[in-house]
Design a protein around this motif. Structure first.
Motif, PDB file in Angstrom:
ATOM      1  N   GLY A  71       0.798  -1.227   0.000  1.00  0.00           N
ATOM      2  CA  GLY A  71       0.000   0.000   0.000  1.00  0.00           C
ATOM      3  C   GLY A  71       0.822   1.265   0.000  1.00  0.00           C
ATOM      4  N   ILE A  72       1.989   1.232  -0.666  1.00  0.00           N
ATOM      5  CA  ILE A  72       2.818   2.429  -0.803  1.00  0.00           C
ATOM      6  C   ILE A  72       2.651   2.937  -2.233  1.00  0.00           C
ATOM      7  N   ALA A  73       2.096   4.123  -2.369  1.00  0.00           N
ATOM      8  CA  ALA A  73       1.677   4.616  -3.686  1.00  0.00           C
ATOM      9  C   ALA A  73       2.824   4.658  -4.682  1.00  0.00           C
ATOM     10  N   GLY A  74       3.999   5.094  -4.250  1.00  0.00           N
ATOM     11  CA  GLY A  74       5.116   5.220  -5.170  1.00  0.00           C
ATOM     12  C   GLY A  74       5.558   3.899  -5.766  1.00  0.00           C
ATOM     13  N   ASN A  75       5.296   2.801  -5.064  1.00  0.00           N
ATOM     14  CA  ASN A  75       5.673   1.480  -5.568  1.00  0.00           C
ATOM     15  C   ASN A  75       4.659   0.920  -6.547  1.00  0.00           C
ATOM     16  N   ARG A  76       3.517   1.608  -6.713  1.00  0.00           N
ATOM     17  CA  ARG A  76       2.410   1.066  -7.504  1.00  0.00           C
ATOM     18  C   ARG A  76       2.049   1.916  -8.715  1.00  0.00           C
ATOM     19  N   LYS A  77       2.249   3.232  -8.592  1.00  0.00           N
ATOM     20  CA  LYS A  77       1.585   4.154  -9.520  1.00  0.00           C
ATOM     21  C   LYS A  77       2.042   4.019 -10.968  1.00  0.00           C
ATOM     22  N   HIS A  78       3.278   3.597 -11.203  1.00  0.00           N
ATOM     23  CA  HIS A  78       3.805   3.552 -12.574  1.00  0.00           C
ATOM     24  C   HIS A  78       3.435   2.279 -13.319  1.00  0.00           C
ATOM     25  N   PHE A  79       2.834   1.317 -12.646  1.00  0.00           N
ATOM     26  CA  PHE A  79       2.742  -0.018 -13.229  1.00  0.00           C
ATOM     27  C   PHE A  79       1.327  -0.460 -13.567  1.00  0.00           C
ATOM     28  N   GLY A  80       0.373   0.440 -13.450  1.00  0.00           N
ATOM     29  CA  GLY A  80      -0.983   0.121 -13.847  1.00  0.00           C
ATOM     30  C   GLY A  80      -1.628  -0.916 -12.957  1.00  0.00           C
ATOM     31  N   PRO A  81      -2.723  -1.514 -13.427  1.00  0.00           N
ATOM     32  CA  PRO A  81      -3.401  -2.533 -12.616  1.00  0.00           C
ATOM     33  C   PRO A  81      -2.470  -3.723 -12.365  1.00  0.00           C
ATOM     34  N   THR A  82      -2.519  -4.245 -11.167  1.00  0.00           N
ATOM     35  CA  THR A  82      -1.701  -5.420 -10.839  1.00  0.00           C
ATOM     36  C   THR A  82      -2.629  -6.627 -10.710  1.00  0.00           C
ATOM     37  N   LEU A  83      -2.823  -7.143  -9.522  1.00  0.00           N
ATOM     38  CA  LEU A  83      -3.753  -8.250  -9.333  1.00  0.00           C
ATOM     39  C   LEU A  83      -5.161  -7.720  -9.126  1.00  0.00           C
ATOM     40  N   ALA A  84      -6.115  -8.412  -9.702  1.00  0.00           N
ATOM     41  CA  ALA A  84      -7.511  -8.067  -9.438  1.00  0.00           C
ATOM     42  C   ALA A  84      -7.912  -8.642  -8.083  1.00  0.00           C
ATOM     43  N   GLY A  85      -8.975  -8.103  -7.508  1.00  0.00           N
ATOM     44  CA  GLY A  85      -9.524  -8.677  -6.295  1.00  0.00           C
ATOM     45  C   GLY A  85      -8.674  -8.444  -5.062  1.00  0.00           C
ATOM     46  N   VAL A  86      -8.051  -7.267  -4.978  1.00  0.00           N
ATOM     47  CA  VAL A  86      -7.243  -6.921  -3.810  1.00  0.00           C
ATOM     48  C   VAL A  86      -7.825  -5.676  -3.159  1.00  0.00           C
ATOM     49  N   ASP A  87      -7.858  -5.670  -1.839  1.00  0.00           N
ATOM     50  CA  ASP A  87      -8.292  -4.491  -1.100  1.00  0.00           C
ATOM     51  C   ASP A  87      -7.341  -4.281   0.065  1.00  0.00           C
ATOM     52  N   HIS A  88      -7.526  -3.161   0.776  1.00  0.00           N
ATOM     53  CA  HIS A  88      -6.562  -2.775   1.793  1.00  0.00           C
ATOM     54  C   HIS A  88      -7.258  -2.288   3.066  1.00  0.00           C
ATOM     55  N   LEU A  89      -6.688  -2.747   4.179  1.00  0.00           N
ATOM     56  CA  LEU A  89      -7.105  -2.296   5.492  1.00  0.00           C
ATOM     57  C   LEU A  89      -6.358  -1.007   5.830  1.00  0.00           C
ATOM     58  N   ARG A  90      -7.006  -0.136   6.592  1.00  0.00           N
ATOM     59  CA  ARG A  90      -6.362   1.109   7.006  1.00  0.00           C
ATOM     60  C   ARG A  90      -5.187   0.809   7.942  1.00  0.00           C
ATOM     61  N   HIS A  91      -4.102   1.551   7.783  1.00  0.00           N
ATOM     62  CA  HIS A  91      -2.953   1.354   8.671  1.00  0.00           C
ATOM     63  C   HIS A  91      -3.255   1.967  10.049  1.00  0.00           C
ATOM     64  N   PRO A  92      -2.521   1.538  11.101  1.00  0.00           N
ATOM     65  CA  PRO A  92      -2.864   1.975  12.448  1.00  0.00           C
ATOM     66  C   PRO A  92      -2.039   3.155  12.978  1.00  0.00           C
ATOM     67  N   LEU A  93      -1.253   3.836  12.152  1.00  0.00           N
ATOM     68  CA  LEU A  93      -0.474   4.963  12.671  1.00  0.00           C
ATOM     69  C   LEU A  93      -1.395   6.108  13.065  1.00  0.00           C
ATOM     70  N   ASP A  94      -1.270   6.582  14.301  1.00  0.00           N
ATOM     71  CA  ASP A  94      -2.100   7.656  14.830  1.00  0.00           C
ATOM     72  C   ASP A  94      -1.225   8.527  15.719  1.00  0.00           C
ATOM     73  N   ILE A  95      -0.501   9.446  15.104  1.00  0.00           N
ATOM     74  CA  ILE A  95       0.430  10.281  15.859  1.00  0.00           C
ATOM     75  C   ILE A  95      -0.325  11.168  16.833  1.00  0.00           C
ATOM     76  N   ALA A  96      -1.507  11.609  16.456  1.00  0.00           N
ATOM     77  CA  ALA A  96      -2.258  12.503  17.341  1.00  0.00           C
ATOM     78  C   ALA A  96      -2.498  11.876  18.708  1.00  0.00           C
ATOM     79  N   ARG A  97      -2.785  10.578  18.744  1.00  0.00           N
ATOM     80  CA  ARG A  97      -3.056   9.908  20.018  1.00  0.00           C
ATOM     81  C   ARG A  97      -1.851   9.169  20.587  1.00  0.00           C
ATOM     82  N   ASN A  98      -0.884   8.810  19.740  1.00  0.00           N
ATOM     83  CA  ASN A  98       0.165   7.891  20.177  1.00  0.00           C
ATOM     84  C   ASN A  98       1.580   8.428  20.042  1.00  0.00           C
ATOM     85  N   ALA A  99       1.746   9.724  19.827  1.00  0.00           N
ATOM     86  CA  ALA A  99       3.093  10.255  19.624  1.00  0.00           C
ATOM     87  C   ALA A  99       3.992   9.921  20.808  1.00  0.00           C
TER      88      ALA A  99
END
Length: 446
Positions: A155-183
């Motif tokens: 789920g890192i945009a720079g690693n994906r954006k140049h290469f078009g569609p990859t595998l179909a049927g993939v989705d992503h869970l939200r990452h848990p980084l929360d600096i506001a609460r956990n700094a």
């Protein structure tokens, strides 16, 4: 007079090629905690190479094992053939894996281990007659290598954006980084375990759990800048996967082999996945090698589904279980055990944590997060120049302080060899602190 090195022809990976070649940073030898540059300077390695030289560089026992194997047999195929060292390596790896994970499929690096694990997951459900399960779930800001499978679930945009569609049927869970609460959390963050519930409440509700084959996560998201799982988060993911018959894959390419003071992050967190992807520290980075460690019943499903004398799993690489890599893996496992490096890392971690958090309050430091011998230092970005502040710190640490750090965006990531001493920890964090203070002082004179 030595001939100047021609840098024109090598297209460097994940590198600003033009910037590098304008003033190359050349490493010519290594030993223990240090690299030596082409101009004879000693560089303290704060990153274990690329998260991988856990036992330090050029360990004599590992070097000797590789040399001996190279002289005995350079290559042997493992398609319908075998050689003793690869079976020995598999047994050594299974011996330190979590209970129940005892079948090992070797490959050549972390990217291949991820693609292998994804293929195993999809094929496993099919050989069991559950062919609806074709969907794979990754996580935002996840890094799972650079194969098409890995960048699909990553789920890192720079690693994906140049290469078009990859595998179909993939989705992503939200990452848990929360600096506001956990700094500036010391160890695992207190807040955010509820983000794991989105896997069930949002993604499985959207796609239907009967279509989902596997969830793949890094226990600690490393290459994106050290994102730690909140307390209870991984346990929730395991419970949801169990509830719906979904395979849980841990990508432990970074966290495996002592980084958290245990063989695997699965051991540290007390959460056993169905598969573990590993590489890097598997051979102490001396010879490329990756592996997927699999639950026995997953392996057995392939064995029972195929006719006798038939190939059970149509997958593999020419260099799977390469003799030199296998010899390096066996020697590396022995070094970890004989030198108690996992326990040593656990004992060093509190000092490392204290040193990391000594940066709190310095210019531009907006967060410090750490666990075991891994640390992320998030910096305030320069307006309109994302990543520039951390990259400048990287250059100054290398050229002026004799310290190697790693950056991703405006995050400094540290993951030193497990053999690091307290004085070297002090040197590492003092260098970063001095560079940040110098950056701030320079800004006041502009």
């Amino acid at each position: 007079m030595p001939t100047p090195l021609n840098t024109d022809h090598f297209w460097m990976p994940f590198t600003a090629n033009r910037q590098f070649k304008s003033k190359p940073r050349m490493l010519v030898s290594a030993a223990g905690m240090y690299y030596t540059t082409d101009d004879g300077r000693q560089i303290l390695d704060g990153t274990a190479g690329l998260w991988c030289s856990n036992a330090g560089h050029c360990h004599p026992k590992i070097v000797e094992a590789i040399q001996k194997q190279a002289a005995q047999m350079d290559f042997a195929p493992v398609f319908q053939m075998g050689h003793p060292k690869v079976f020995e390596a598999a047994s050594a790896l299974a011996a330190i894996a979590p209970e129940g994970l005892n079948r090992v499929f070797f490959c050549n690096d972390g990217s291949e281990s991820v693609d292998t694990a994804l293929k195993i997951a999809l094929a496993y459900h099919r050989v069991r007659g559950d062919g609806l399960r074709t969907r794979l779930i990754g996580r935002e800001r996840g890094y799972h290598g650079v194969g098409f499978g890995g960048i699909a679930v990553g789920g890192i945009a720079g690693n994906r954006k140049h290469f078009g569609p990859t595998l179909a049927g993939v989705d992503h869970l939200r990452h848990p980084l929360d600096i506001a609460r956990n700094a500036f959390s010391r160890g695992l963050p207190e807040h955010g375990a509820e983000i794991a519930d989105e896997f069930e409440q949002r993604l499985l509700a959207l796609h239907d759990p009967a279509t989902v084959a596997a969830l793949i996560v890094e226990p600690i998201q490393g290459s994106t800048g050290v994102i730690l799982p909140p307390k209870g988060y991984l346990q929730k993911l395991r419970a949801i996967c169990d509830k719906y018959g979904i395979l849980l894959i841990f990508d432990e390419v970074i966290t495996g082999f002592g980084r958290l003071g245990a063989p695997f992050a699965a051991d540290y967190f007390g959460v056993v996945p169905d598969m573990i992807c590993c590489a890097k520290g598997l051979t102490n980075a001396s010879v490329p090698m990756g592996a997927v460690i699999v639950r026995q019943d997953i392996h057995d499903a392939f064995m029972s589904a195929a006719n006798e004398n038939a190939i059970e799993f149509f997958h593999g690489y020419t260099y799977t279980g390469h003799p030199l890599a296998a010899a390096a893996a066996v020697a590396t496992m022995d070094v970890y055990k004989s030198e108690n490096l996992f326990d040593r890392a656990a004992a060093t971690a509190p000092y490392f944590e204290q040193a990391a958090h000594s940066l709190k309050g310095l210019p531009y430091v907006k967060d410090v997060r750490n666990l075991g011998l891994v640390c992320g230092i998030e910096l305030e970005s320069i307006a309109g120049k994302p990543g520039a502040r951390a990259f400048d710190a990287f250059l100054k640490c290398f050229w002026e302080k004799g310290v190697l750090i790693r950056t991703t965006g405006d995050i400094i990531a540290l993951s030193p060899p497990l053999i690091i001493e307290p004085g070297q920890i002090d040197q590492l964090f003092a260098a970063i602190g001095e560079v940040l203070k110098a950056q701030h002082a320079a800004s006041l004179t502009v």
